[in-house]
Scaffold this motif. Structure first.
Motif, PDB file in Angstrom:
ATOM      1  N   PRO A  61       0.804  -1.229   0.000  1.00  0.00           N
ATOM      2  CA  PRO A  61       0.000   0.000   0.000  1.00  0.00           C
ATOM      3  C   PRO A  61       0.837   1.280   0.000  1.00  0.00           C
ATOM      4  O   PRO A  61       0.471   2.258  -0.658  1.00  0.00           O
ATOM      5  N   ALA A  62       1.959   1.283   0.684  1.00  0.00           N
ATOM      6  CA  ALA A  62       2.792   2.483   0.765  1.00  0.00           C
ATOM      7  C   ALA A  62       3.359   2.894  -0.598  1.00  0.00           C
ATOM      8  O   ALA A  62       3.820   4.023  -0.759  1.00  0.00           O
ATOM      9  N   GLU A  63       3.307   1.979  -1.569  1.00  0.00           N
ATOM     10  CA  GLU A  63       3.806   2.286  -2.908  1.00  0.00           C
ATOM     11  C   GLU A  63       2.688   2.584  -3.903  1.00  0.00           C
ATOM     12  O   GLU A  63       2.942   2.751  -5.088  1.00  0.00           O
ATOM     13  N   VAL A  64       1.444   2.648  -3.403  1.00  0.00           N
ATOM     14  CA  VAL A  64       0.294   2.894  -4.275  1.00  0.00           C
ATOM     15  C   VAL A  64      -0.322   4.246  -3.922  1.00  0.00           C
ATOM     16  O   VAL A  64      -0.728   4.476  -2.777  1.00  0.00           O
ATOM     17  N   THR A  65      -0.380   5.129  -4.911  1.00  0.00           N
ATOM     18  CA  THR A  65      -0.986   6.450  -4.717  1.00  0.00           C
ATOM     19  C   THR A  65      -2.423   6.404  -5.203  1.00  0.00           C
ATOM     20  O   THR A  65      -2.688   6.003  -6.342  1.00  0.00           O
ATOM     21  N   VAL A  66      -3.346   6.812  -4.315  1.00  0.00           N
ATOM     22  CA  VAL A  66      -4.772   6.743  -4.611  1.00  0.00           C
ATOM     23  C   VAL A  66      -5.389   8.142  -4.499  1.00  0.00           C
ATOM     24  O   VAL A  66      -5.227   8.820  -3.489  1.00  0.00           O
ATOM     25  N   SER A  67      -6.082   8.539  -5.541  1.00  0.00           N
ATOM     26  CA  SER A  67      -6.867   9.776  -5.517  1.00  0.00           C
ATOM     27  C   SER A  67      -8.321   9.395  -5.354  1.00  0.00           C
ATOM     28  O   SER A  67      -8.764   8.361  -5.857  1.00  0.00           O
ATOM     29  N   VAL A  68      -9.074  10.242  -4.646  1.00  0.00           N
ATOM     30  CA  VAL A  68     -10.472   9.926  -4.362  1.00  0.00           C
ATOM     31  C   VAL A  68     -11.370  11.064  -4.839  1.00  0.00           C
ATOM     32  O   VAL A  68     -11.116  12.240  -4.551  1.00  0.00           O
ATOM     33  N   LEU A  69     -12.412  10.687  -5.569  1.00  0.00           N
ATOM     34  CA  LEU A  69     -13.421  11.632  -6.053  1.00  0.00           C
ATOM     35  C   LEU A  69     -14.757  11.310  -5.395  1.00  0.00           C
ATOM     36  O   LEU A  69     -15.087  10.140  -5.194  1.00  0.00           O
ATOM     37  N   ASN A  98     -14.833  16.662  -5.953  1.00  0.00           N
ATOM     38  CA  ASN A  98     -16.054  16.082  -6.509  1.00  0.00           C
ATOM     39  C   ASN A  98     -15.809  15.521  -7.904  1.00  0.00           C
ATOM     40  O   ASN A  98     -15.043  16.077  -8.689  1.00  0.00           O
ATOM     41  N   ALA A  99     -16.488  14.426  -8.188  1.00  0.00           N
ATOM     42  CA  ALA A  99     -16.474  13.860  -9.534  1.00  0.00           C
ATOM     43  C   ALA A  99     -17.410  14.691 -10.405  1.00  0.00           C
ATOM     44  O   ALA A  99     -18.286  15.405  -9.898  1.00  0.00           O
ATOM     45  N   ALA A 100     -17.234  14.603 -11.702  1.00  0.00           N
ATOM     46  CA  ALA A 100     -18.107  15.321 -12.627  1.00  0.00           C
ATOM     47  C   ALA A 100     -19.549  14.846 -12.479  1.00  0.00           C
ATOM     48  O   ALA A 100     -20.485  15.642 -12.568  1.00  0.00           O
ATOM     49  N   ASP A 101     -19.736  13.568 -12.226  1.00  0.00           N
ATOM     50  CA  ASP A 101     -21.066  12.975 -12.040  1.00  0.00           C
ATOM     51  C   ASP A 101     -21.211  12.612 -10.563  1.00  0.00           C
ATOM     52  O   ASP A 101     -20.456  11.789 -10.049  1.00  0.00           O
ATOM     53  N   GLN A 102     -22.182  13.222  -9.897  1.00  0.00           N
ATOM     54  CA  GLN A 102     -22.367  12.960  -8.471  1.00  0.00           C
ATOM     55  C   GLN A 102     -23.629  12.140  -8.202  1.00  0.00           C
ATOM     56  O   GLN A 102     -24.281  12.309  -7.176  1.00  0.00           O
ATOM     57  N   THR A 103     -23.911  11.214  -9.109  1.00  0.00           N
ATOM     58  CA  THR A 103     -25.083  10.337  -8.929  1.00  0.00           C
ATOM     59  C   THR A 103     -24.667   8.865  -8.849  1.00  0.00           C
ATOM     60  O   THR A 103     -25.473   7.986  -9.133  1.00  0.00           O
ATOM     61  N   HIS A 104     -23.448   8.605  -8.440  1.00  0.00           N
ATOM     62  CA  HIS A 104     -22.950   7.230  -8.368  1.00  0.00           C
ATOM     63  C   HIS A 104     -23.569   6.494  -7.182  1.00  0.00           C
ATOM     64  O   HIS A 104     -23.485   6.954  -6.052  1.00  0.00           O
ATOM     65  N   SER A 154      -0.866   9.385  -9.417  1.00  0.00           N
ATOM     66  CA  SER A 154      -1.847   8.394  -8.965  1.00  0.00           C
ATOM     67  C   SER A 154      -1.856   7.166  -9.856  1.00  0.00           C
ATOM     68  O   SER A 154      -1.796   7.283 -11.072  1.00  0.00           O
ATOM     69  N   GLN A 155      -1.939   6.006  -9.218  1.00  0.00           N
ATOM     70  CA  GLN A 155      -2.124   4.763  -9.960  1.00  0.00           C
ATOM     71  C   GLN A 155      -3.583   4.332  -9.934  1.00  0.00           C
ATOM     72  O   GLN A 155      -4.048   3.618 -10.809  1.00  0.00           O
ATOM     73  N   VAL A 156      -4.306   4.785  -8.889  1.00  0.00           N
ATOM     74  CA  VAL A 156      -5.687   4.361  -8.685  1.00  0.00           C
ATOM     75  C   VAL A 156      -6.540   5.589  -8.389  1.00  0.00           C
ATOM     76  O   VAL A 156      -6.123   6.494  -7.669  1.00  0.00           O
ATOM     77  N   VAL A 157      -7.765   5.578  -8.952  1.00  0.00           N
ATOM     78  CA  VAL A 157      -8.740   6.637  -8.681  1.00  0.00           C
ATOM     79  C   VAL A 157     -10.010   5.984  -8.167  1.00  0.00           C
ATOM     80  O   VAL A 157     -10.606   5.153  -8.851  1.00  0.00           O
ATOM     81  N   VAL A 158     -10.409   6.369  -6.961  1.00  0.00           N
ATOM     82  CA  VAL A 158     -11.645   5.854  -6.377  1.00  0.00           C
ATOM     83  C   VAL A 158     -12.711   6.923  -6.549  1.00  0.00           C
ATOM     84  O   VAL A 158     -12.541   8.055  -6.084  1.00  0.00           O
ATOM     85  N   THR A 159     -13.802   6.583  -7.218  1.00  0.00           N
ATOM     86  CA  THR A 159     -14.958   7.471  -7.307  1.00  0.00           C
ATOM     87  C   THR A 159     -16.008   6.882  -6.374  1.00  0.00           C
ATOM     88  O   THR A 159     -16.571   5.825  -6.653  1.00  0.00           O
ATOM     89  N   VAL A 160     -16.196   7.554  -5.239  1.00  0.00           N
ATOM     90  CA  VAL A 160     -17.040   7.023  -4.177  1.00  0.00           C
ATOM     91  C   VAL A 160     -18.511   7.149  -4.549  1.00  0.00           C
ATOM     92  O   VAL A 160     -18.981   8.198  -4.985  1.00  0.00           O
ATOM     93  N   GLY A 161     -19.233   6.041  -4.348  1.00  0.00           N
ATOM     94  CA  GLY A 161     -20.673   6.008  -4.551  1.00  0.00           C
ATOM     95  C   GLY A 161     -21.396   5.939  -3.212  1.00  0.00           C
ATOM     96  O   GLY A 161     -20.764   5.836  -2.157  1.00  0.00           O
ATOM     97  N   THR A 162     -22.708   5.985  -3.281  1.00  0.00           N
ATOM     98  CA  THR A 162     -23.494   5.941  -2.034  1.00  0.00           C
ATOM     99  C   THR A 162     -23.338   4.632  -1.287  1.00  0.00           C
ATOM    100  O   THR A 162     -23.611   4.567  -0.093  1.00  0.00           O
ATOM    101  N   ASP A 163     -22.864   3.574  -1.967  1.00  0.00           N
ATOM    102  CA  ASP A 163     -22.657   2.300  -1.274  1.00  0.00           C
ATOM    103  C   ASP A 163     -21.638   2.422  -0.143  1.00  0.00           C
ATOM    104  O   ASP A 163     -21.805   1.808   0.906  1.00  0.00           O
TER     105      ASP A 163
END
Length: 167
Positions: A61-69, A98-104, A154-163
């Motif tokens: 994990p320390a070698e993985v950069t994650v951005s969150v939307l 914020n992500a461009a689409d906020q209905t995830h 970033s290697q990973v982008v998390v787009t958070v949903g209501t789940d």
């Protein structure tokens, strides 16, 4: 008497032959699959011993950069998930936004390049998401996290949903 003995001997030989054929048919039809798979397994083992393989290293994990939307209208959710991932040892990428689409309704864990897919799968596991949440990043999310004039780390982008908001 000799002819009677020959007839008995012939009958015994015929009976034994039929029994052997019957047993052969039974063995081939009932155990043919396991025998075949055993042969295939042996063949695969022999082939793999001749191949050279590179050892699989664990994702650190320390070698993985994650951005969150934030893909929802819930304020602060992206920051909360970014903090959770940082607590799990991942490096924080760009500032949560914020992500461009906020209905995830479902969270997406996207990877930037095919080589980053394994990292995304591990991030999804950290968030207790199914592997189906992992996919290649879309151009809009990529542009949000990595503006063209900046170097993207970033290697990973998390787009958070209501789940994830419900966890």
């Amino acid at each position: 008497r000799r002819s009677w003995g020959r007839m008995v001997l012939g009958a015994v030989i015929a009976a034994v032959s039929l029994a052997a054929i019957a047993v052969g048919v039974i063995v081939l039809t009932s155990n043919g699959k396991s025998g075949s798979s055993a042969n295939k397994s042996a063949a695969n083992a022999a082939l793999s011993s001749h191949r050279t393989t590179t050892p699989v290293t664990a994702v650190r994990p320390a070698e993985v950069t994650v951005s969150v939307l934030n893909g929802t209208d819930l304020q602060g959710l992206a920051g909360k998930i970014a903090d959770q991932l940082a607590a799990d040892g991942y490096k924080k990428g760009s500032t949560p936004t914020n992500a461009a689409d906020q209905t995830h309704t479902s969270t997406i864990v996207a990877y930037m390049a095919p080589a980053d897919r394994r990292d995304a799968v591990v991030v999804a596991n950290s968030l207790k998401l199914r592997p189906t949440a992992v996919q290649l990043v879309d151009s809009t999310s990529k542009a949000t996290v990595c503006p063209p004039a900046q170097t993207c780390t970033s290697q990973v982008v998390v787009t958070v949903g209501t789940d994830l908001a419900q966890q």
